[in-house]
Scaffold this active site. Structure first.
Site, mmCIF file in Angstrom:
data_model
loop_
_atom_site.group_PDB
_atom_site.id
_atom_site.type_symbol
_atom_site.label_atom_id
_atom_site.label_comp_id
_atom_site.label_asym_id
_atom_site.label_seq_id
_atom_site.Cartn_x
_atom_site.Cartn_y
_atom_site.Cartn_z
ATOM 1 N N THR A 119 0.824 -1.154 0.098
ATOM 2 C CA THR A 119 -0.007 -0.003 0.030
ATOM 3 C C THR A 119 0.848 1.191 0.172
ATOM 4 O O THR A 119 1.541 1.404 0.942
ATOM 5 C CB THR A 119 -1.020 -0.053 1.100
ATOM 6 N N LYS A 179 -7.748 1.502 -3.232
ATOM 7 C CA LYS A 179 -7.278 0.934 -1.742
ATOM 8 C C LYS A 179 -7.439 2.347 -0.818
ATOM 9 O O LYS A 179 -8.359 1.955 0.553
ATOM 10 C CB LYS A 179 -5.906 0.350 -1.843
ATOM 11 N N LYS A 217 -1.467 5.242 8.630
ATOM 12 C CA LYS A 217 -0.837 5.264 7.309
ATOM 13 C C LYS A 217 -1.801 5.455 6.088
ATOM 14 O O LYS A 217 -1.545 6.287 5.228
ATOM 15 C CB LYS A 217 0.024 3.942 7.127
HETATM 16 P P1 NAD Z 1 6.156 -5.963 7.363
HETATM 17 O O1 NAD Z 1 6.931 -4.631 8.095
HETATM 18 O O2 NAD Z 1 5.779 -6.950 8.090
HETATM 19 O O3 NAD Z 1 7.171 -6.245 6.155
HETATM 20 C C1 NAD Z 1 7.853 -5.686 5.119
HETATM 21 C C2 NAD Z 1 8.843 -6.418 4.921
HETATM 22 O O4 NAD Z 1 9.772 -5.540 3.668
HETATM 23 C C3 NAD Z 1 9.961 -6.366 6.013
HETATM 24 O O5 NAD Z 1 10.244 -7.716 6.182
HETATM 25 C C4 NAD Z 1 11.332 -5.534 5.591
HETATM 26 O O6 NAD Z 1 12.528 -6.232 5.926
HETATM 27 C C5 NAD Z 1 11.226 -5.985 3.901
HETATM 28 N N1 NAD Z 1 11.940 -4.776 3.440
HETATM 29 C C6 NAD Z 1 11.917 -3.480 3.286
HETATM 30 N N2 NAD Z 1 12.738 -2.964 2.328
HETATM 31 C C7 NAD Z 1 13.098 -3.871 1.590
HETATM 32 C C8 NAD Z 1 13.930 -4.075 0.401
HETATM 33 N N3 NAD Z 1 14.448 -2.978 -0.172
HETATM 34 N N4 NAD Z 1 14.215 -5.493 -0.188
HETATM 35 C C9 NAD Z 1 13.729 -6.326 0.429
HETATM 36 N N5 NAD Z 1 12.914 -6.416 1.565
HETATM 37 C C10 NAD Z 1 12.657 -5.211 2.177
HETATM 38 O O7 NAD Z 1 5.158 -5.102 6.564
HETATM 39 P P2 NAD Z 1 3.575 -6.173 6.205
HETATM 40 O O8 NAD Z 1 2.671 -5.806 7.222
HETATM 41 O O9 NAD Z 1 3.935 -7.191 5.516
HETATM 42 O O10 NAD Z 1 3.069 -4.642 5.177
HETATM 43 C C11 NAD Z 1 3.545 -4.718 3.733
HETATM 44 C C12 NAD Z 1 2.748 -3.650 2.929
HETATM 45 O O11 NAD Z 1 1.141 -4.380 2.886
HETATM 46 C C13 NAD Z 1 2.372 -2.544 3.542
HETATM 47 O O12 NAD Z 1 2.584 -1.543 2.519
HETATM 48 C C14 NAD Z 1 1.193 -2.568 4.432
HETATM 49 O O13 NAD Z 1 0.555 -1.085 4.434
HETATM 50 C C15 NAD Z 1 0.374 -3.319 3.421
HETATM 51 N N6 NAD Z 1 -0.644 -4.212 4.074
HETATM 52 C C16 NAD Z 1 -0.606 -4.673 5.279
HETATM 53 C C17 NAD Z 1 -1.626 -5.227 6.051
HETATM 54 C C18 NAD Z 1 -1.433 -5.549 7.441
HETATM 55 O O14 NAD Z 1 -2.384 -6.218 7.901
HETATM 56 N N7 NAD Z 1 -0.128 -5.915 7.981
HETATM 57 C C19 NAD Z 1 -2.752 -5.338 5.298
HETATM 58 C C20 NAD Z 1 -3.152 -4.596 3.977
HETATM 59 C C21 NAD Z 1 -1.847 -4.019 3.534
#
Ligand code: NAD
Length: 293
Positions: free
Chosen positions: A93, A168, A243
């Site tokens: 997102t 979204k 966010k």
């Molecule tokens: P998270 O922080 O658990 O995972 C993100 C991962 O990306 C981390 O493990 C981090 O180490 C990795 N990362 C960052 N930069 C990187 C790079 N350059 N190369 C490789 N890895 C890298 O976050 P999440 O909860 O998995 O959320 C991910 C996305 O999904 C976000 O944009 C969030 O807004 C969206 N989202 C999350 C949810 C939820 O409930 N958690 C629901 C809908 C959407």
């Protein structure tokens, strides 16, 4: 079956990649955090030591990263190592502007691209029941749809580049505003001596009905599966709601849209987070209104 590279294997990306493995795809994964990469390996993802190693020879590349700047950095590396015609899909997102920039970068590299953010949270990611909102060309969507179907149950083509992100943040702005409204109504009901159940029975079946009351009721009792029955354990964390509301306000500013209720909801969730509630479910904001009252 396809050879897929998955970049970003966190709370969402980890279970999504695991579902691709379960569907029979070969998945090469990369994450900056070694512990996260190790956890993904346990579900059948082949770990790569760098983005370039993961995406080399991949037919499809998927990113699931925190914010727009992470996506643009990762896509710069991805597009340097992929073959032309590779489909690159971002499921994070992020802001519409960064999303459109990522699409332009892919086009310049001769690749197909989709923005395909999700709703459904970590539960939906694990169960493979996410909703994907996709933006990009018809060609990219047709190629990506069968892959997204291994991770979700509803895949909607919303329009051209950035349309998935737009859908979204508009949806989540509605959600943030509606949750604030439902919480205010329950606090007012408490002051007026009306029981939670009575308000629920009326509003959930009449003109007040919405997801925030019918499915995710912010008080314990009427909907036994809502986070209010579980100490407001997320669910959908208040920090993530903030966010998304901030993204909606950035987009409103950039496009000239008037969103006064969205702006108010963003301010209320910012205050709630500042009080140390970012890790709690967003429906716990009802407590802030009780305190204010
Ligand atoms: P998270 O922080 O658990 O995972 C993100 C991962 O990306 C981390 O493990 C981090 O180490 C990795 N990362 C960052 N930069 C990187 C790079 N350059 N190369 C490789 N890895 C890298 O976050 P999440 O909860 O998995 O959320 C991910 C996305 O999904 C976000 O944009 C969030 O807004 C969206 N989202 C999350 C949810 C939820 O409930 N958690 C629901 C809908 C959407």
């Amino acid at each position: 079956m396809a050879r897929i590279a998955f970049i970003g294997l966190g709370n969402m990306g980890g279970p999504m990649a695991a579902n691709l493995v379960k569907a029979g795809h070969e998945v090469l994964g990369f994450d900056l955090a070694a512990s996260v990469l190790k956890a993904a390996e346990a579900s059948g993802v082949k770990p790569a030591s760098h983005v370039s190693q993961a995406v080399k020879d991949a037919e499809i590349v998927i990113s699931m990263l925190p914010q727009g700047r992470h996506v643009l950095t990762a896509w710069t590396d991805i597009l340097q190592s992929t073959a032309q015609d590779t489909l690159v899909i971002d499921c994070s997102t992020i802001d519409v502007e960064s999303s459109r920039k990522a699409h332009e970068m892919a086009k310049a590299a001769g690749c197909l691209s989709l923005d395909a953010p999700v709703s459904g949270g970590t539960g939906g990611a694990s169960a493979g029941t996410l909703t994907f909102m996709a933006g990009g060309s018809d060609e990219a969507f047709l190629k990506g749809k069968p892959i997204l179907e291994a991770m979700g149950k509803k895949i909607v083509h919303c329009g051209e580049a950035g349309a998935g992100q737009a859908a979204k943040i508009c949806n989540n702005m509605i959600l943030g505003i509606s949750m604030v409204g439902v919480c205010e109504a329950f606090v007012l009901a408490e002051k007026l001596g009306l029981s939670h159940q009575a308000l629920f029975d009326v509003a959930s079946t009449s003109s007040g009905q919405c997801w925030s009351i019918n499915t995710y009721c912010p008080v314990p009792g009427p909907v036994p599966t809502s986070p209010a029955n579980n100490g407001y354990k997320p669910g959908f964390a208040a920090a993530l709601m903030l966010k998304d509301l901030k993204l909606s306000q950035e987009a409103a500013l950039a496009s000239g849209a008037s969103t006064p209720m969205g702006a108010e909801a963003a301010q209320l969730f910012a205050l709630f987070e500042k009080q140390g509630n970012g890790g709690r479910d967003f429906s716990a904001i009802i407590e802030m209104f009780r305190e204010k009252a």
